[in-house]
Design an enzyme around this catalytic site. Structure first.
Site, mmCIF file in Angstrom:
data_model
loop_
_atom_site.group_PDB
_atom_site.id
_atom_site.type_symbol
_atom_site.label_atom_id
_atom_site.label_comp_id
_atom_site.label_asym_id
_atom_site.label_seq_id
_atom_site.Cartn_x
_atom_site.Cartn_y
_atom_site.Cartn_z
ATOM 1 N N SER A 1 62.852 33.048 37.267
ATOM 2 C CA SER A 1 63.124 32.922 38.918
ATOM 3 C C SER A 1 63.720 32.523 39.743
ATOM 4 O O SER A 1 64.125 31.044 38.983
ATOM 5 C CB SER A 1 61.562 32.956 38.867
ATOM 6 N N ARG B 1 64.776 28.142 53.961
ATOM 7 C CA ARG B 1 63.235 29.131 54.425
ATOM 8 C C ARG B 1 63.491 29.040 55.516
ATOM 9 O O ARG B 1 62.890 29.632 56.931
ATOM 10 C CB ARG B 1 62.079 28.876 53.444
ATOM 11 N N ASP C 1 57.132 28.918 48.824
ATOM 12 C CA ASP C 1 57.696 29.715 49.612
ATOM 13 C C ASP C 1 57.038 30.448 50.556
ATOM 14 O O ASP C 1 57.476 30.440 51.382
ATOM 15 C CB ASP C 1 59.080 29.858 49.060
HETATM 16 N N1 ARG Z 1 60.129 24.723 43.327
HETATM 17 C C1 ARG Z 1 61.151 24.812 43.950
HETATM 18 C C2 ARG Z 1 60.664 24.716 45.873
HETATM 19 O O1 ARG Z 1 59.788 24.607 45.661
HETATM 20 C C3 ARG Z 1 62.296 26.005 43.931
HETATM 21 C C4 ARG Z 1 60.693 27.150 43.966
HETATM 22 C C5 ARG Z 1 62.358 28.349 44.429
HETATM 23 N N2 ARG Z 1 62.266 29.490 43.324
HETATM 24 C C6 ARG Z 1 62.601 29.043 42.129
HETATM 25 N N3 ARG Z 1 62.600 31.334 42.054
HETATM 26 N N4 ARG Z 1 63.229 28.780 41.583
HETATM 27 O O2 ARG Z 1 61.330 24.422 46.595
#
Ligand code: ARG
Length: 401
Positions: A175, A95, A124
């Site tokens: 996802s 990010r 995120d």
């Molecule tokens: N839980 C992880 C984080 O907050 C990954 C999130 C990423 N998104 C997904 N669609 N899996 O860094």
């Protein structure tokens, strides 16, 4: 002049629809920005063309794969960054680099607002917006899924109604977020935390149950960074990719956890990070011989705090920067070779050598050549135990009253 909004664009359904959706809701022009962090998949030119086809006035593609490896993955490796001891921070470190490019694009195209496709329930959104607040404090943020009621169903209906050049039928129940450091899969069937992951969710790793023959690899580090694999010089990006391939073939780096999100929700996540986990294991073992005991013990605490800050969206914060300086200082002598065997889901270290090692054979050996004076140990132990011994004497005295 019409207002301009820069959108973090992935090429998927939600952000493709977001282009027109934001346009209709705000009257602004949308500039789509796709950032290559080594996620693979479609070519960035295909993604760029799709953004234009969905109504973006400009589409900008940033190749940040080396930058991501050098400036985001390598600090994570030096920190042995594992959130809650498991998660190598795959999405969390991507990010900030995406934010950097979004802010840059906002400047170039004269935009006042930055948009992203995150929901209101995850980490995120926090990482994007805290990053933007820090790097572009004058910029506003908008999240169409969260702020403009862009649900999945509405996205599909919108795409079909407008004839957008994007697939709406392929139903992926998960996802997924991925980059060169790893892959994260959540939602759907996995939300029942008793359900085991099905084979089809994996992409970076082969099943470890039926592995090919063991693969022995030598990773050479210089000041905490991989510089060669089996004697062949590599860049950080090449090192990660090569180990993704080789460790991935052995099923190394599969992680199944329920983790604590910043927003207070516990969530189930499946990760695969073969290269990252092989590198962190090797790096940790090289630290074991090159970093002095007290520095190493303290560094473990610092690495844990560092991981929490990064997970919590504080990449650009002062504390994170200060911890980076500490970690960097500890890496000065982390130079040498680690030999490890990749096999059946495991990356097991079985050899190490370093010119800057603190391992002293003549101190460690039980054979002839021993230079350690064992007679010193007796007095040392007396003094080392003195404080607890005095306290336990007091306990006995008080209990006897
Ligand atoms: N839980 C992880 C984080 O907050 C990954 C999130 C990423 N998104 C997904 N669609 N899996 O860094």
């Amino acid at each position: 002049m019409t207002e301009r909004i820069v959108l973090a664009y992935s090429g998927g359904l939600d952000t493709s629809v977001a282009i027109g959706w934001i346009g209709e809701a705000t009257g602004a022009e949308v500039i789509a920005v796709a950032v290559d962090v080594g996620q693979g998949g479609e070519s960035l030119e295909t993604i760029r063309q799709r953004a234009l086809g969905c109504g973006a006035v400009e589409a900008y593609v940033a190749d940040a794969s080396d930058e991501f490896a050098n400036e985001y993955c390598m600090p994570t490796l030096k920190a042995n960054g594992l959130y809650q001891g498991h998660y190598p921070l795959v999405s969390a470190i991507s990010r900030p680099v995406i934010v950097k490019h979004l802010v840059k694009a906002a400047r170039e195209f004269g935009a006042t607002t930055v948009a992203h496709g995150c929901t209101g329930k995850g980490n995120d959104q926090v990482r994007f917006e805290v990053g933007i607040q820090t790097l572009g404090p004058d910029l506003k943020c908008i999240a169409p899924v969260r702020d403009l009621a862009l649900t999945r169903d509405k996205a599909i209906a919108f795409a079909e109604e407008k004839g957008l050049p994007i697939e709406t039928t392929k139903k992926n129940p998960y996802s997924i977020d991925q980059n060169v450091w790893g892959r994260a899969v959540e939602t759907g069937y996995l939300e029942d935390i008793w359900n085991g992951p099905t084979k089809d969710i994996y992409d970076y790793t082969a099943t470890p149950e039926f592995p090919p023959a063991p693969d022995e690899v030598i990773i050479s580090f210089e000041a905490g960074i991989p510089v060669a694999i089996d004697g062949v010089k590599v860049t950080p990006l090449q090192a990660i990719k090569e180990l993704n391939r080789r460790a991935g073939a052995q099923g190394v780096g599969r992680i199944d956890v329920v983790e604590d999100r910043l927003v207070g929700i516990k969530s189930r996540e499946i990760y695969e990070a073969p290269g990252a986990m092989a590198l962190i294991t090797a790096h940790k073992h090289l630290e074991d011989i090159t970093v002095e005991r007290e520095q190493a013990r303290f560094k473990a605490t610092v690495g844990q705090r560092w991981s929490e800050l990064v997970y919590d969206g504080q990449w650009f914060s002062p504390l994170k920067r200060s911890l980076d300086a500490f970690i960097e200082d500890t890496q000065r002598y982390v130079t040498g070779d680690i030999r490890m065997t990749l096999h059946g889901g495991q990356a097991v270290v079985n050899g190490r050598r370093s010119d800057t090692s603190l391992y002293d054979f003549s101190l460690a050996t039980y054979d002839t050549g021993d230079t350690f004076d064992q007679s010193m140990a007796k007095g040392f132990i007396e003094l080392w135990g003195m404080s607890a011994k005095v306290a336990s004497g007091r306990d006995i005295r008080v209990a006897g009253k």
